[in-house]
Scaffold this motif. Structure first.
Motif: not given
Length: 150
Positions: A18-22, A28-31, A37-38
């Motif tokens: 759960v923490m990984l996905f959080w 990703l949006p912050a990047m 982005g990626l």
């Protein structure tokens, strides 16, 4: 008691995911908000490279994810030892206390992150782990093979 002893470990594994996905859904949006982005990430880039680049509050999730890769590894080994050796009700209770405190620690670190309060959650969970570790040591060192089922 084996299943009851392993259940808290399974919950902590799921919580770690759960923490990984959080972490991913906030990083990703912050990047992307920085114009990247990626797809724009440099080869060999690492999460640590985002320190000081994206907001600290976004990085808190990543910091906690890393924490879940550290001390809980000792918990997993201890839970397995106790499950194999025969966990008692106190072991199961302490395992649930450990997991509950680690989850509270995660949510707190990811959202509020006042270090002295976060540290209190960490220390309380560490005390639960110490009890489990001592009990695992006792279960193995004091084991009488003559009493084991054959």
């Amino acid at each position: 008691m084996q299943a009851q002893m392993l259940a808290p470990a399974a919950v902590l594994v799921l919580w770690t995911l759960v923490m990984l996905f959080w972490m991913a859904f906030t990083r990703l949006p912050a990047m992307k908000g920085l114009g990247g982005g990626l797809k724009d990430a440099k080869p060999g880039g690492r999460g640590q490279n985002l320190e000081g680049v994206i907001p600290d509050k976004v990085n808190w999730k990543a910091h906690n994810y890393v924490h879940l890769m550290e001390q809980p590894t000792i918990f997993y080994a201890t839970a397995l030892i106790l499950a194999i050796m025969g966990a008692g009700a106190l072991d199961v209770l302490m395992a649930w206390i450990y997991v509950a405190l680690r989850i509270v620690h995660s949510v707190y670190q990811a959202t509020v992150n006042v270090v002295k309060i976060r540290f209190a959650f960490f220390m309380l969970s560490t005390f639960a782990l110490i009890v489990l570790a001592v009990r695992a040591l006792m279960a193995t060192l004091l084991f009488d093979p003559g009493l084991a089922p054959s």
